[in-house]
Scaffold this motif. Structure first.
Motif, PDB file in Angstrom:
ATOM      1  N   ALA A  51      -0.361   7.555   2.635  1.00 26.65           N
ATOM      2  CA  ALA A  51      -1.648   7.903   3.248  1.00 26.65           C
ATOM      3  C   ALA A  51      -2.536   6.682   3.515  1.00 26.65           C
ATOM      4  CB  ALA A  51      -2.397   8.884   2.347  1.00 26.65           C
ATOM      5  N   PHE A  52      -2.215   5.550   2.936  1.00 30.89           N
ATOM      6  CA  PHE A  52      -3.000   4.320   3.094  1.00 30.89           C
ATOM      7  C   PHE A  52      -4.494   4.532   2.863  1.00 30.89           C
ATOM      8  CE2 PHE A  52       0.803   3.798   5.759  1.00 30.89           C
ATOM      9  CZ  PHE A  52       1.356   2.703   5.126  1.00 30.89           C
ATOM     10  N   PRO A  53      -4.893   5.066   1.708  1.00 34.77           N
ATOM     11  CA  PRO A  53      -6.325   5.293   1.466  1.00 34.77           C
ATOM     12  C   PRO A  53      -7.119   3.982   1.514  1.00 34.77           C
ATOM     13  CG  PRO A  53      -5.047   5.612  -0.554  1.00 34.77           C
ATOM     14  CD  PRO A  53      -4.068   5.463   0.561  1.00 34.77           C
ATOM     15  N   GLU A  54      -8.212   4.015   2.266  1.00 33.37           N
ATOM     16  CA  GLU A  54      -9.034   2.821   2.487  1.00 33.37           C
ATOM     17  C   GLU A  54      -9.575   2.256   1.164  1.00 33.37           C
ATOM     18  OE1 GLU A  54      -9.794   2.409   6.248  1.00 33.37           O
ATOM     19  OE2 GLU A  54      -9.651   0.392   5.434  1.00 33.37           O
ATOM     20  N   GLU A  55      -9.961   3.177   0.280  1.00 32.94           N
ATOM     21  CA  GLU A  55     -10.518   2.784  -1.017  1.00 32.94           C
ATOM     22  C   GLU A  55      -9.538   1.895  -1.802  1.00 32.94           C
ATOM     23  OE1 GLU A  55     -13.029   3.329  -4.586  1.00 32.94           O
ATOM     24  OE2 GLU A  55     -13.317   3.130  -2.431  1.00 32.94           O
ATOM     25  N   GLU A  56      -8.272   2.333  -1.849  1.00 30.74           N
ATOM     26  CA  GLU A  56      -7.249   1.560  -2.565  1.00 30.74           C
ATOM     27  C   GLU A  56      -7.010   0.226  -1.858  1.00 30.74           C
ATOM     28  OE1 GLU A  56      -5.596   2.720  -5.317  1.00 30.74           O
ATOM     29  OE2 GLU A  56      -6.414   4.754  -5.299  1.00 30.74           O
ATOM     30  N   THR A  83      -2.414  10.445  -5.809  1.00 35.02           N
ATOM     31  CA  THR A  83      -3.079   9.138  -5.825  1.00 35.02           C
ATOM     32  C   THR A  83      -2.089   8.068  -6.283  1.00 35.02           C
ATOM     33  OG1 THR A  83      -3.709   9.276  -8.134  1.00 35.02           O
ATOM     34  CG2 THR A  83      -5.245  10.228  -6.536  1.00 35.02           C
ATOM     35  N   GLY A  84      -2.455   6.807  -6.073  1.00 34.28           N
ATOM     36  CA  GLY A  84      -1.618   5.704  -6.532  1.00 34.28           C
ATOM     37  C   GLY A  84      -1.355   5.776  -8.026  1.00 34.28           C
ATOM     38  N   GLY A  85      -2.390   6.119  -8.785  1.00 32.60           N
ATOM     39  CA  GLY A  85      -2.239   6.215 -10.239  1.00 32.60           C
ATOM     40  C   GLY A  85      -1.254   7.299 -10.635  1.00 32.60           C
ATOM     41  N   MET A  86      -1.281   8.446  -9.940  1.00 38.14           N
ATOM     42  CA  MET A  86      -0.355   9.539 -10.247  1.00 38.14           C
ATOM     43  C   MET A  86       1.082   9.140  -9.907  1.00 38.14           C
ATOM     44  SD  MET A  86      -2.851  12.445  -8.662  1.00 38.14           S
ATOM     45  CE  MET A  86      -1.953  13.973  -8.777  1.00 38.14           C
ATOM     46  N   ILE A  87       1.229   8.429  -8.815  1.00 38.38           N
ATOM     47  CA  ILE A  87       2.573   7.999  -8.411  1.00 38.38           C
ATOM     48  C   ILE A  87       3.153   7.043  -9.452  1.00 38.38           C
ATOM     49  CG2 ILE A  87       3.840   6.636  -6.692  1.00 38.38           C
ATOM     50  CD1 ILE A  87       1.768   7.763  -4.613  1.00 38.38           C
ATOM     51  N   ALA A  88       2.333   6.062  -9.839  1.00 38.80           N
ATOM     52  CA  ALA A  88       2.804   5.101 -10.835  1.00 38.80           C
ATOM     53  C   ALA A  88       3.139   5.800 -12.150  1.00 38.80           C
ATOM     54  CB  ALA A  88       1.738   4.027 -11.059  1.00 38.80           C
ATOM     55  N   GLU A  89       2.291   6.743 -12.548  1.00 38.13           N
ATOM     56  CA  GLU A  89       2.497   7.442 -13.819  1.00 38.13           C
ATOM     57  C   GLU A  89       3.831   8.181 -13.809  1.00 38.13           C
ATOM     58  OE1 GLU A  89       2.289  10.346 -17.018  1.00 38.13           O
ATOM     59  OE2 GLU A  89       2.590  10.777 -14.905  1.00 38.13           O
ATOM     60  N   ASN A 126      10.068  -1.694  -7.512  1.00 39.11           N
ATOM     61  CA  ASN A 126       9.646  -2.998  -6.996  1.00 39.11           C
ATOM     62  C   ASN A 126       9.506  -2.964  -5.488  1.00 39.11           C
ATOM     63  OD1 ASN A 126      11.657  -3.786  -9.449  1.00 39.11           O
ATOM     64  ND2 ASN A 126       9.820  -5.047  -9.349  1.00 39.11           N
ATOM     65  N   ILE A 127       8.449  -3.569  -5.005  1.00 39.87           N
ATOM     66  CA  ILE A 127       8.295  -3.694  -3.568  1.00 39.87           C
ATOM     67  C   ILE A 127       8.108  -5.160  -3.231  1.00 39.87           C
ATOM     68  CG2 ILE A 127       7.363  -1.431  -2.964  1.00 39.87           C
ATOM     69  CD1 ILE A 127       4.610  -2.530  -3.480  1.00 39.87           C
ATOM     70  N   SER A 128       8.569  -5.554  -2.061  1.00 42.80           N
ATOM     71  CA  SER A 128       8.326  -6.927  -1.638  1.00 42.80           C
ATOM     72  C   SER A 128       8.494  -7.009  -0.129  1.00 42.80           C
ATOM     73  CB  SER A 128       9.300  -7.885  -2.317  1.00 42.80           C
ATOM     74  OG  SER A 128      10.606  -7.648  -1.856  1.00 42.80           O
ATOM     75  N   ALA A 129       7.814  -7.982   0.457  1.00 45.86           N
ATOM     76  CA  ALA A 129       7.992  -8.217   1.892  1.00 45.86           C
ATOM     77  C   ALA A 129       8.087  -9.718   2.082  1.00 45.86           C
ATOM     78  CB  ALA A 129       6.811  -7.652   2.675  1.00 45.86           C
ATOM     79  N   MET A 154       0.806  -1.223   0.000  1.00 45.87           N
ATOM     80  CA  MET A 154       0.000   0.000   0.000  1.00 45.87           C
ATOM     81  C   MET A 154       0.841   1.277   0.000  1.00 45.87           C
ATOM     82  SD  MET A 154      -3.294  -0.046  -0.213  1.00 45.87           S
ATOM     83  CE  MET A 154      -3.758   1.487   0.623  1.00 45.87           C
ATOM     84  N   ILE A 155       2.112   1.197   0.321  1.00 50.97           N
ATOM     85  CA  ILE A 155       2.908   2.421   0.418  1.00 50.97           C
ATOM     86  C   ILE A 155       2.878   3.237  -0.883  1.00 50.97           C
ATOM     87  CG2 ILE A 155       5.285   3.260   0.631  1.00 50.97           C
ATOM     88  CD1 ILE A 155       5.546   1.390   3.053  1.00 50.97           C
ATOM     89  N   PRO A 156       3.044   2.620  -2.072  1.00 53.03           N
ATOM     90  CA  PRO A 156       2.975   3.457  -3.285  1.00 53.03           C
ATOM     91  C   PRO A 156       1.550   3.746  -3.741  1.00 53.03           C
ATOM     92  CG  PRO A 156       3.645   1.223  -3.859  1.00 53.03           C
ATOM     93  CD  PRO A 156       3.477   1.243  -2.377  1.00 53.03           C
ATOM     94  N   GLU A 157       0.548   3.486  -2.928  1.00 56.07           N
ATOM     95  CA  GLU A 157      -0.843   3.676  -3.360  1.00 56.07           C
ATOM     96  C   GLU A 157      -1.425   5.025  -2.971  1.00 56.07           C
ATOM     97  OE1 GLU A 157      -2.599   1.879  -5.415  1.00 56.07           O
ATOM     98  OE2 GLU A 157      -0.997   0.411  -5.634  1.00 56.07           O
TER      99      GLU A 157
END
Lengths: 413, 431
Positions: free
Chosen positions: B126-131, B76-82, B92-95, B67-70
């Motif tokens: 921000a950990f948006p609940e919707e995402e 928003t997550g989409g803006m970050i990815a873009e 890349n993220i992984s745990a 959720m960190i990049p969301e």
């Protein structure tokens, strides 16, 4: 990428990229023989044959042990169009690679025992990858839906297990002598090696292998599709899925580069349209992808997705149509096109970082016609315009050019 | 010409290694620098002690990571990815059980905007609940697919058996465990574990001197130390290995049977780990291994079989994995045990050992051939506070280990009667 090339009298083409930052040399041999060259009653044979290439050659009973003894590692793959063998080895022991690869190009051992075992191994591979996975048989179904004439209608693994079971040793011999030959192969090297040294070793080990008469390739082109094709299957899958495939141009067409970028606009990355709109915003799919099959002959542009819980396949299909219509009818921003071009550029840079990838890329582009094409790929990608994307999309995204496979969910009793 | 005789070969005994350099950011964060590569591309790794072992709820660690990049307060997550994708970078993220990773591959020329975005995203999510709801729903869908695959059923059951089904290393989250996760749990986990006291940075590329000031701007000066004391890392409770030695999962629709055979062992820091790695290679660690020769190349029961030593921070395990024809799974298990017993009882022939020595030294060379492969190796060793010299030491051991030592190590650690067997497939009447 710099390289030097050379051709032996028997027709073998050799390409060398010197890279002294690596202590290894990667050696790649591409044979111009793939699943499209198979007899329709003996499909899966090119891939089965790839397995047999590890079952010993005329003078070397076992391929793997001497290579491992020399610190090397290898692998191979078969696709619709060609079969590729590659190894990496410490540069001090490179000659062992030449010794091994030239002996199996010269003559295989043709052992009945090896054939019997590898048939079983390939059948287990068939089961593991295509039958024992949810949606695993998608390509077994989609290919014969999209192709009616061209041999891309069967998958590399083969139409059915029976074809693999029926392979005989005499077929193996025929196949070898009509497809495996210096004049039907490309050898490329990348790593700690000088071109002259490589050419000398190639002359020594591959030079004495005679040219062979290659079975001429005479593939019937796929006729233009004239109507929408639809197939629905019921499977015990966790959720329904849709596969859409449209015919597109071949590897040499301008269309190839245009659609490469269009597939990126649709689905490469977390900001791509299908993911943002259909997975995140509208929650219609749990997963969606768009890509090209990337074949040499006219291939397919594919969109496939798994439907989200509670959504119908029809609603999913409708949403994909809407996204296609947005490509056709609404403006595409320059920034979006630049984004996918930048991404293609970095992907290209990252794919040429190690000797194994470099050797494979050199073989592949030489097989397409000229290894130097590798240096022009980015230029071609960079030159694609928004108008071209719209025109090409209008050309291929027609219902009469489309095959559609739907997985419906079969409820378990 | 003589095609029968193999050309002379040389055994490689020395490894040319790039020595990483060490530095510190202005807030004290440790940085390792790997000056390697010739192309204008680089990589930045941020590693946090934020793996699943530290979580209070199932999926807390992996969903926090995911959720960190969301989304941040502004993006928003989409803006970050873009933005990441516009610069041609790969994020890349992984745990896993011990640690959580953020890795970025970037073109050198775009490193600055990429780092700026990365720090914004990592420090102020921000950990948006919707995402979160979308991610949960999609995770559930992909777990449904996994649950139809005999391989993943066998893998999960094996973990439970050898570490214990309630142990931090053995517990496996299932679909019903995802539902209760809400965004405040993730924000809480983030605030406790994604801070400077749990973070290390690694930079790889041809011009690290140019990257260091940039990294300091975004992860040093911009990231002040927290006032509160760091959360102490919990130690690992003792393993709760199950007494059950055999577990069968019946899936009547499957066409093959997935197998896992193995036992808990220890981490890479154990003095026997290196030697046992050689034992494992002989048994099932390469294409010419005894298991591959026997089960695939002689019998044709499978497309592939291999064995593996997993090193976690505070434990580890040995495991054999394969997917085999449904009717031959029991014979495969007894053949595996036979092969292990052979290693415990008979000395490895010198010829086979020489082959394995040379293969492994080649593998080590290959494993550090290229800037990002070096980074991968160091990343794997980092968790145990080891450095790349480990690879040189391993090379020395490979060239000096004797057949007698191999037999002793196998006998000491790989008693087949003491291993768990998991089979998932079309098996009737599970006992």
């Amino acid at each position: 990428m710099e390289f030097t090339n050379h051709r032996l009298d028997n027709g073998l083409r050799i390409i060398v990229n010197s890279d002294y930052s690596s202590p290894m040399v990667a050696m790649n041999i591409l044979y111009d023989i793939g699943a499209r060259d198979e007899d329709p009653t003996l499909t899966g044979f090119a891939h089965l044959f790839e397995h047999l290439m590890f079952g010993g050659s005329a003078n070397i009973p076992d391929y793997d042990s001497p290579l491992q003894l020399a610190g090397g590692e290898n692998n191979a793959f078969t696709n619709n169009d060609y079969t590729d063998y590659h190894l990496t080895i410490p540069y001090q022991n490179l000659e062992t690679g030449f010794w091994l690869e030239s002996d199996r190009m010269n003559e295989l051992a043709f052992s009945q025992e090896s054939l019997d075992v590898q048939k079983k191994v390939v059948i287990e591979e068939y089961r593991q990858r295509y039958l024992n996975q949810p949606y695993g048989d998608a390509w077994l179904l989609l290919k014969p839906l999209a192709y009616k004439v061209h041999p891309y209608l069967w998958p590399t693994i083969g139409k059915e297990i029976r074809h693999i079971e029926e392979a005989r040793l005499s077929d193996v011999k025929n196949f070898f002598y009509s497809h495996y030959a210096p004049n039907n192969a490309i050898l490329s090297l990348s790593g700690s090696i000088q071109p002259d040294e490589a050419f000398k070793m190639a002359e020594k080990w591959f030079g004495p292998i005679p040219s062979r008469v290659i079975k001429p390739r005479n593939l019937k082109p796929e006729p233009e599709q004239t109507g929408f094709r639809f197939q629905q299957v019921e499977r015990p899958v966790p959720s329904p899925a849709i596969y859409l495939a449209w015919h597109m141009g071949d590897r040499f067409s301008r269309e190839y580069y245009i659609l490469d970028l269009l597939s990126d606009i649709l689905s490469n990355g977390m900001s791509a349209r299908l993911f943002l709109r259909l997975v995140k915003d509208r929650k219609l799919f749990s997963d969606i992808d768009a890509y090209m099959t990337g074949d040499r002959d006219p291939g397919l542009f594919v969109i496939c997705g798994r439907i989200a819980n509670g959504v119908t396949a029809e609603a999913g299909m409708q949403a994909i149509r809407e996204e296609i219509s947005r490509i056709l009818n609404e403006p595409i921003e320059e920034r979006e096109l630049n984004k996918v071009k930048n991404r293609a550029e970095s992907q290209f840079l990252f794919s040429n970082l190690n000797v194994q990838n470099k050797a494979l890329n050199l073989s592949y582009f030489e097989w397409l016609g000229d290894a130097a094409m590798i240096g022009r790929e980015m230029e071609l990608i960079r030159s694609v315009t928004i108008t071209e994307i719209k025109e090409t999309a209008a050309k291929i995204f027609r219902d009469s050019n489309c095959s559609c496979l739907v997985y419906a969910k079969k409820e378990e009793n | 010409m003589d095609r029968k005789t193999m050309p002379d070969i040389k055994t490689v005994t020395r490894l040319n290694l790039i020595q990483p350099e060490h530095a510190q950011l202005s807030n004290g964060l440790p940085v390792v620098i790997i000056p390697a590569g010739t192309e204008p591309v680089c990589r930045v790794d941020l590693v946090f002690d934020a793996g699943m072992r530290y979580q209070d709820f199932l999926f807390q660690s992996s969903l926090t990571n995911q959720m960190i990049p969301e989304g941040t307060a502004k993006l928003t997550g989409g803006m970050i990815a873009e933005e990441f994708e516009f610069y041609g970078s790969y994020f890349n993220i992984s745990a896993d059980r011990d640690e959580a990773d953020f890795t970025i591959h970037s073109l050198e020329k775009h490193l600055e905007p990429v780092l700026s975005l990365m720090s914004e995203v990592l420090i102020h999510p921000a950990f948006p609940e919707e995402e979160l709801n979308i991610i949960k729903a999609n995770r559930i869908e992909s777990m449904k697919v996994d649950d139809q695959r005999v391989e993943s059923l066998a893998r999960k059951e094996f973990n439970r058996l050898i570490f214990g089904k309630n142990h931090p290393y053995g517990v496996v989250g299932e679909i019903p465990d995802i539902e209760p996760v809400v965004s405040s749990m993730l924000a809480d986990f983030h605030s406790r574990f994604y801070d400077q006291s749990h973070c290390r940075i690694m930079i790889t590329g041809p011009n690290p001197d140019q990257y260091l000031p940039l990294i300091d701007r975004y992860f040093g000066q911009n990231w002040p130390l927290k006032n509160s004391a760091p959360v102490t890392r919990s130690g690992l409770p003792p393993l709760q290995t199950s007494d059950l030695k055999r577990s069968i999962i019946s899936r009547p629709d499957a066409v093959q049977t997935a197998l896992r055979i193995g036992k808990p062992l220890f981490s890479r820091l154990h003095p026997d780990f290196m030697g046992l790695s050689v034992v494992n290679t002989i048994l099932g660690g390469y294409f010419g291994s005894r298991l591959m020769s026997n089960i695939r190349e002689e019998k044709g029961y499978t497309y592939g079989i291999s064995s593996f030593l997993l090193s976690l921070k505070d434990s580890g395990n040995f495991v054999i994995g394969s997917t085999v024809g449904a009717e031959v799974w029991e014979e495969t298990v007894s053949e595996c045990k036979k092969e292990i017993n052979r290693l415990c009882n008979d000395k490895v022939p010198e010829q086979e050992l020489e082959l394995v020595r040379n293969y492994l030294t080649g593998q080590i060379q290959r494993s550090v051939d290229g800037p990002f492969l070096i980074a991968d190796q160091l990343r794997g060793l980092w968790i145990h506070d080891l450095d790349l010299n480990y690879l040189s030491d391993f090379m020395k051991l490979i060239n000096s280990i004797t057949p007698e030592e191999i037999r002793t190590l196998a006998g000491k650690h790989l008693d087949p009667s003491n291993m768990a067997v998991v089979a998932a497939g079309p098996i009737k009447n599970p006992d």
